[in-house]
Write a protein that holds these residues in place. Structure first.
Motif, short mmCIF file in Angstrom:
data_model
loop_
_atom_site.label_atom_id
_atom_site.label_comp_id
_atom_site.label_asym_id
_atom_site.label_seq_id
_atom_site.Cartn_x
_atom_site.Cartn_y
_atom_site.Cartn_z
N ASP A 65 47.80 98.29 32.13
CA ASP A 65 48.23 97.44 33.24
C ASP A 65 48.06 95.95 32.90
N ARG A 66 46.96 95.62 32.25
CA ARG A 66 46.77 94.22 31.85
C ARG A 66 47.83 93.80 30.84
N GLU A 67 48.11 94.67 29.89
CA GLU A 67 49.11 94.34 28.88
C GLU A 67 50.48 94.12 29.52
N ARG A 68 50.85 94.94 30.51
CA ARG A 68 52.13 94.76 31.20
C ARG A 68 52.17 93.40 31.90
N ALA A 69 51.05 93.04 32.53
CA ALA A 69 51.02 91.75 33.20
C ALA A 69 51.12 90.61 32.20
N ARG A 70 50.47 90.76 31.04
CA ARG A 70 50.54 89.72 30.02
C ARG A 70 51.96 89.55 29.49
N GLN A 71 52.63 90.68 29.25
CA GLN A 71 54.00 90.60 28.78
C GLN A 71 54.91 89.93 29.81
N ARG A 72 54.63 90.18 31.10
CA ARG A 72 55.45 89.56 32.14
C ARG A 72 55.25 88.04 32.14
N LEU A 73 54.00 87.61 31.91
CA LEU A 73 53.74 86.18 31.81
C LEU A 73 54.48 85.55 30.64
N LEU A 74 54.47 86.24 29.49
CA LEU A 74 55.19 85.72 28.32
C LEU A 74 56.69 85.58 28.62
N HIS A 75 57.23 86.53 29.41
CA HIS A 75 58.63 86.44 29.80
C HIS A 75 58.87 85.21 30.67
N TYR A 76 57.93 84.96 31.60
CA TYR A 76 58.06 83.77 32.45
C TYR A 76 58.02 82.49 31.61
N PHE A 77 57.15 82.49 30.56
CA PHE A 77 57.08 81.30 29.70
C PHE A 77 58.45 81.02 29.04
N GLN A 78 59.13 82.10 28.62
CA GLN A 78 60.43 81.92 27.99
C GLN A 78 61.47 81.43 28.99
N VAL A 79 61.37 81.95 30.23
CA VAL A 79 62.33 81.55 31.24
C VAL A 79 62.15 80.07 31.59
N LEU A 80 60.91 79.64 31.75
CA LEU A 80 60.65 78.25 32.14
C LEU A 80 60.81 77.28 30.98
N GLY A 81 60.54 77.75 29.77
CA GLY A 81 60.68 76.90 28.59
C GLY A 81 59.38 76.15 28.29
N PRO A 82 59.13 75.85 27.02
CA PRO A 82 57.89 75.18 26.62
C PRO A 82 57.76 73.76 27.15
N GLN A 83 58.88 73.17 27.58
CA GLN A 83 58.79 71.80 28.09
C GLN A 83 58.20 71.74 29.48
N ASP A 84 58.13 72.86 30.17
CA ASP A 84 57.56 72.88 31.53
C ASP A 84 56.03 72.75 31.43
N PRO A 85 55.44 71.74 32.06
CA PRO A 85 53.97 71.56 31.95
C PRO A 85 53.18 72.73 32.52
N ARG A 86 53.77 73.47 33.43
CA ARG A 86 53.06 74.62 34.02
C ARG A 86 52.87 75.72 32.98
N VAL A 87 53.76 75.77 32.01
CA VAL A 87 53.63 76.79 30.97
C VAL A 87 52.36 76.56 30.14
N ALA A 88 52.17 75.35 29.69
CA ALA A 88 50.98 75.04 28.88
C ALA A 88 49.69 75.30 29.65
N GLU A 89 49.69 74.90 30.92
CA GLU A 89 48.48 75.11 31.74
C GLU A 89 48.20 76.59 31.93
N THR A 90 49.25 77.37 32.19
CA THR A 90 49.07 78.81 32.40
C THR A 90 48.66 79.50 31.11
N GLN A 91 49.17 79.02 29.99
CA GLN A 91 48.77 79.59 28.70
C GLN A 91 47.26 79.42 28.46
#
Length: 205
Positions: free
Chosen positions: A171-197
């Motif tokens: 379950d944790r791994e599924r949630a982690r993969q979903r977060l990685l998908h969100y990072f790709q959708v938002l893009g590395p330029q979004d400051p929220r991505v770096a903070e969430t990482q």
């Protein structure tokens, strides 16, 4: 009890020299002023006394009585001095004992005391409230997807992080993969991505 014994020793030592010394001095004064005697019998002027085959007159016997009185007074004075010295010595020892006792008491008083008692708040003694069960990972991820679709990326990232935090294993791994998908959708330029990482890394490592 010890102080009482010490006080008795002081008084006894003083009296031990005082009483005999006063008696001897008194006897010496009496001998000096009793006049001449012959075998404990008083003599008058002109009387004679035979002592061991020697005949002595009144003046000789009176002189001997005076000298004997002086001797008794001297001995009595020595006894008085000895008694006074003994009483003073015992008194000094008593004072030293009391001083040592006072020093020990002060030392005990200066020793650090144990921790002072304190009132314990009810929150510390009461059993911890049971933690509410975490929401199912699928429900959290569905809510995260819905939030992202409606443009609320902050809510989506928070829900996905909550799923990682409250689950383990697959379950944790599924949630982690979903977060990685969100990072790709938002893009590395979004400051929220770096903070969430950063927050994700702190949860995983």
């Amino acid at each position: 009890m010890r102080r009482t014994r010490r006080l008795r020793a002081v008084v006894g030592g003083t009296l031990l020299g005082l009483v005999p010394g006063l008696l001897l001095v008194g006897w010496g004064i009496y001998s000096m002023n009793s006049g001449a005697d012959c075998g404990w019998e008083g003599m008058s002027e002109g009387d004679r006394c035979r002592v061991g085959g020697v005949i002595r007159d009144y003046d000789d016997q009176q002189k001997d009585s005076f000298l004997a009185g002086m001797l008794w007074i001297s001995v009595g004075g020595i006894v008085l001095l000895a008694g006074g010295y003994l009483g003073a010595k015992l008194s000094q020892e008593r004072l030293q004992d009391e001083a040592r006792g006072a020093a020990k008491f002060t030392s005990r008083q200066r020793q650090p005391a144990g921790p002072a008692p304190r009132a314990v708040p009810a929150s510390e003694t009461a059993p911890a409230a049971p933690r509410p069960p975490a929401r199912h990972v699928d429900a959290l991820l569905r809510a995260a997807d819905a939030a992202l679709e409606h443009g609320d990326a902050d809510q989506a990232l928070a829900l996905a992080l909550d799923a990682v935090r409250n689950h383990s294993g697959e379950d944790r791994e599924r949630a982690r993969q979903r977060l990685l998908h969100y990072f790709q959708v938002l893009g590395p330029q979004d400051p929220r991505v770096a903070e969430t990482q950063k927050r994700l890394a702190s949860l995983l490592f």
